[in-house]
Design an enzyme around this catalytic site. Structure first.
Site, PDB file in Angstrom:
ATOM      1  N   ASP A   1     -37.136   5.734   4.008  1.00  0.00           N
ATOM      2  CA  ASP A   1     -38.109   5.376   2.977  1.00  0.00           C
ATOM      3  C   ASP A   1     -39.034   6.554   2.669  1.00  0.00           C
ATOM      4  O   ASP A   1     -39.393   6.791   1.510  1.00  0.00           O
ATOM      5  CB  ASP A   1     -38.950   4.182   3.414  1.00  0.00           C
ATOM      6  CG  ASP A   1     -38.124   2.919   3.641  1.00  0.00           C
ATOM      7  OD1 ASP A   1     -37.033   2.804   3.051  1.00  0.00           O
ATOM      8  OD2 ASP A   1     -38.584   2.059   4.412  1.00  0.00           O
TER       9      ASP A   1
ATOM     10  N   ASP B   1     -37.449  -1.116   9.778  1.00  0.00           N
ATOM     11  CA  ASP B   1     -38.663  -0.394   9.404  1.00  0.00           C
ATOM     12  C   ASP B   1     -39.565  -0.400  10.630  1.00  0.00           C
ATOM     13  O   ASP B   1     -39.564  -1.363  11.407  1.00  0.00           O
ATOM     14  CB  ASP B   1     -39.368  -1.084   8.232  1.00  0.00           C
ATOM     15  CG  ASP B   1     -38.601  -0.949   6.924  1.00  0.00           C
ATOM     16  OD1 ASP B   1     -37.897   0.063   6.743  1.00  0.00           O
ATOM     17  OD2 ASP B   1     -38.716  -1.848   6.085  1.00  0.00           O
TER      18      ASP B   1
END
Length: 168
Positions: free
Chosen positions: A138, A120
């Site tokens: 995401d 991330d």
């Protein structure tokens, strides 16, 4: 697949899923190679910060990458089956949402299998008030969820009218 446009919907689904998965993997590779330290993009509001997420969405279920990889594989199969069964007959927006969902699931699954964690890197917030760090996969999953919710609330308004109905 006898519905009009079914082949086109399947193509949109597959191409969108592929594009999201590829964009996700390329963006992660680029960020890891280019930003070894946290980097401000728009001041403190938007930063690039590499995070190794061993859990699920929002960091839940930490240190369970292999379990989540197995669950992701099942979810991926369910998305494909649902697209074939319903996405080819329902509103075209369902194929778009499922394509985004599939691409995001595949992008994060690749990380879990290859690295044992998900990369991330988008960090947004103000000062100490930060949103969870996320990635392209995401984002695609979040957009898909918003589309699915919108379809649940406004589905009848989105449904195409039968050809025999007048528009008066």
């Amino acid at each position: 697949m006898t519905q009009p446009g079914a082949a086109r919907r399947l193509a949109v689904f597959a191409l969108l899923a592929s594009a999201v998965a590829v964009a996700d993997q390329l963006s992660k590779a680029w960020v890891v190679a280019t930003f070894p330290r946290p980097t401000e993009i728009v001041g403190d509001l938007l930063r690039i910060v590499i995070v190794r997420n061993t859990g699920g969405i929002f960091g839940l279920f930490g240190d369970s990458a292999l379990l989540l990889a197995g669950a992701s594989t099942i979810v991926i199969a369910m998305i494909v089956v649902y697209q074939v069964r319903e996405g080819l007959r329902q509103h075209w927006l369902l194929s778009v949402a499922l394509g985004l969902l599939l691409g995001g699931a595949i992008g994060n699954l690749i990380d879990r299998l290859r690295l044992g964690y998900v990369v991330d890197f988008v960090d947004a917030g103000i000062g100490g008030f930060r949103w969870y760090t996320f990635n392209v996969a995401d984002s695609a999953i979040s957009i898909a969820i918003v589309l699915l919710i919108a379809m649940a609330f406004f589905g009848e308004r989105l449904a195409p009218r039968p050809a025999h109905e007048s528009t008066s």
